[in-house]
Design an enzyme around this catalytic site. Structure first.
Site, short mmCIF file in Angstrom:
data_model
loop_
_atom_site.label_atom_id
_atom_site.label_comp_id
_atom_site.label_asym_id
_atom_site.label_seq_id
_atom_site.Cartn_x
_atom_site.Cartn_y
_atom_site.Cartn_z
N TRP A 158 0.80 -1.22 0.00
CA TRP A 158 0.00 0.00 0.00
C TRP A 158 0.83 1.27 0.00
CZ3 TRP A 158 1.60 2.83 4.04
CH2 TRP A 158 2.16 2.16 5.13
N CYS B 129 10.09 1.91 1.80
CA CYS B 129 11.05 0.81 1.96
C CYS B 129 12.47 1.32 1.91
CB CYS B 129 10.84 -0.24 0.87
SG CYS B 129 9.20 -0.98 0.85
N GLU C 178 11.11 -8.04 -2.52
CA GLU C 178 11.62 -6.75 -2.05
C GLU C 178 10.99 -6.51 -0.69
OE1 GLU C 178 11.27 -2.84 -1.26
OE2 GLU C 178 10.84 -2.50 -3.39
N LYS D 226 -2.29 -8.63 -7.44
CA LYS D 226 -2.97 -8.58 -6.14
C LYS D 226 -2.40 -7.40 -5.36
CE LYS D 226 -3.56 -9.66 -1.59
NZ LYS D 226 -3.02 -8.82 -0.50
N HIS D 227 -3.23 -6.37 -5.15
CA HIS D 227 -2.80 -5.23 -4.35
C HIS D 227 -3.24 -5.40 -2.90
CE1 HIS D 227 -1.36 -2.42 -7.51
NE2 HIS D 227 -0.83 -1.82 -6.47
N GLY E 77 6.92 -6.25 0.30
CA GLY E 77 6.26 -6.16 1.59
C GLY E 77 7.20 -6.50 2.73
#
Length: 463
Positions: A133, A265, A231, A157-158, A209
């Protein structure tokens, strides 16, 4: 679990999106459509794939205002900054389209009399892209667009926090004329996502994620002999050398730490400053952070929005409280930020000094608007601290001596090392991490190698 996916906006806690979860019947149908489309899409010339992608990019860019507003409400990005993610999507997708024909061309070997030899890059088949997100378009584009250009079909797939992003990407490609079944979105629960990874048609998983999420992907894919790109987390450091341009280092590193409320990130989460510059750096950094306006993301004056949810804000508050209890100094008064409210997603920014690696705020991913600044005596101490982490996504060095910086960068354990900048992905460079920041690669020519398999042709032509 509820039969409805509900997205609660961090702006005011209201339900912004409601969608039914994708059922098992619908998942099976999506797999069938992808399988039916896979062979045909593989046979489409790369130049035609590029043309479709360019039309999709144009369709996507034309919706910038709508997409930015949706992004603002779904995950809390201040509206003044939200359009930047749409432009970043366009930049990355355009670059990958620009290099596709050359990067995916057959590798021709030196002539050998009586033989024809070459290596062809074959698409893997069906890729499952699982996007988060915090930068829902920028993380997804890294895998989706090159996967399609390489001839793969994609299931997207979000996060349940940003479901409209998946829908909008699929809409743009459909408008561009992408054949049915080549790119589809699914609104999946965690359990259904894990089961889908185990489905036979899926030949590649691209996941962005948490470390725990990456471990789930590896467990689910174990024994299937499929490729995975992961990642994961980061605790990215910056080092300000004694010869750095101080004003530039402060402005850049602080923006890298607090942009998107620190929910990046590759954001800067710890800063090491040479003793000669330490006091001045801290003074200027605190003054700069004190100018942020914490407020609703839909307010054009807001420069620091809420975190994605109240629980995330409380996690960062706990890190700060614990660090102060261990001797750290907090330089900003939360009461100076009227919107800061314990129990809410609104969290005042904080700069800490007197920190050390025994504190969670310097060793555990924060993913919020806080940064610790630590004094160092020389390059060697800074290097040791930069590498003292289970993560290794990016690192930044601020210096006016490129040769010295390059020598240091070569010893930094990170997928990307910046000089005099941070928190940016150049799509011409490989995006990758080391240690618990993941493995695999997206973007650049190298990224195409992770979305294809080599197939060798060895023809004897003289008998």
């Amino acid at each position: 679990m509820s039969k409805l996916l509900q997205t609660f906006s961090p702006i005011d806690g209201s339900v912004y999106v409601e969608r039914p979860w994708t059922s098992s019947v619908e998942i099976a149908a999506a797999l069938e459509r992808a399988e039916a489309a896979r062979g045909k899409w593989k046979g489409v010339p790369v130049a035609e794939r590029v043309a479709i992608t360019r039309r999709a990019i144009a369709a996507f860019a034309a919706r910038e205002a709508q997409l930015a507003e949706e992004l603002c409400w779904m995950m809390g990005r201040p509206i003044r900054y939200a359009p930047g993610e749409i432009r970043g999507f366009v930049e990355r997708a355009t670059w990958m389209a620009d290099i596709a024909e050359d990067a995916l061309a057959d590798i021709r070997l030196p002539d050998k009399p009586g033989f024809t030899r070459m290596i062809r890059r074959e698409p893997l088949g069906l890729a499952l892209v699982i996007a988060p997100w915090n930068y829902p378009y920028l993380t997804a584009v890294n895998a989706v667009v090159p996967a399609l250009l390489a001839g793969n079909c994609v299931l997207l797939k979000h996060s349940a926090q940003t479901p409209l992003c998946a829908e909008r990407m699929v809409e743009a490609f459909a408008e561009a004329g992408l054949p049915a079944g080549v790119l589809q979105y699914l609104h999946l629960t965690h359990g259904d996502t894990e089961q889908l990874i185990q489905a036979e048609p899926v030949r590649h998983v691209a996941f962005t994620g948490s470390v725990a999420g990456g471990a789930m992907v590896e467990r689910a894919a174990a024994g299937r002999f499929i490729s995975t790109g992961l990642e994961l987390g980061g605790k990215d450091p910056a080092y300000v050398r004694a010869d750095a341009n101080l004003a530039h280092a402060v402005e850049t590193a602080i923006d890298g730490a607090f942009f998107n409320s620190g929910q990046s990130c590759c954001g800067i989460e710890r800063i090491y400053v040479h003793a000669d510059l330490f006091d001045d750096f801290v003074e200027q950094a605190v003054a700069l952070v004190g100018q942020y306006r914490l407020g609703r993301s839909d307010d054009p004056e807001t420069t620091l929005g809420p975190l994605v949810r109240a629980e995330a804000a409380e996690f960062v508050r706990a890190q700060i409280r614990e660090a102060v209890g261990q001797g750290a100094r907090a330089h900003l008064d939360p009461t100076a930020f009227a919107r800061d409210e314990p129990g809410s997603a609104y969290l005042a920014p904080q700069v800490l000094t007197g920190v050390h690696h025994g504190m969670r705020v310097m060793s555990e991913e924060s993913f919020g608007p806080v940064v610790g600044i630590q004094k160092v005596r020389d390059d060697e101490e800074a290097l040791a601290l930069m590498n003292d982490s289970p993560y290794g996504l990016t690192a930044a060095i601020f210096s006016q001596d490129e040769a010295v910086a390059l020598a240091l960068a070569d010893r930094v354990e990170a997928g990307t090392v910046f000089l005099n900048r941070c928190d940016y992905l150049d799509p011409a460079l490989a995006w990758t991490g080391v240690k618990q920041s993941g493995r695999g690669c997206t973007l650049s020519r190298v990224g195409y190698e992770h979305l294809t398999r080599p197939k060798s042709f060895h023809f004897k032509t003289s008998l």
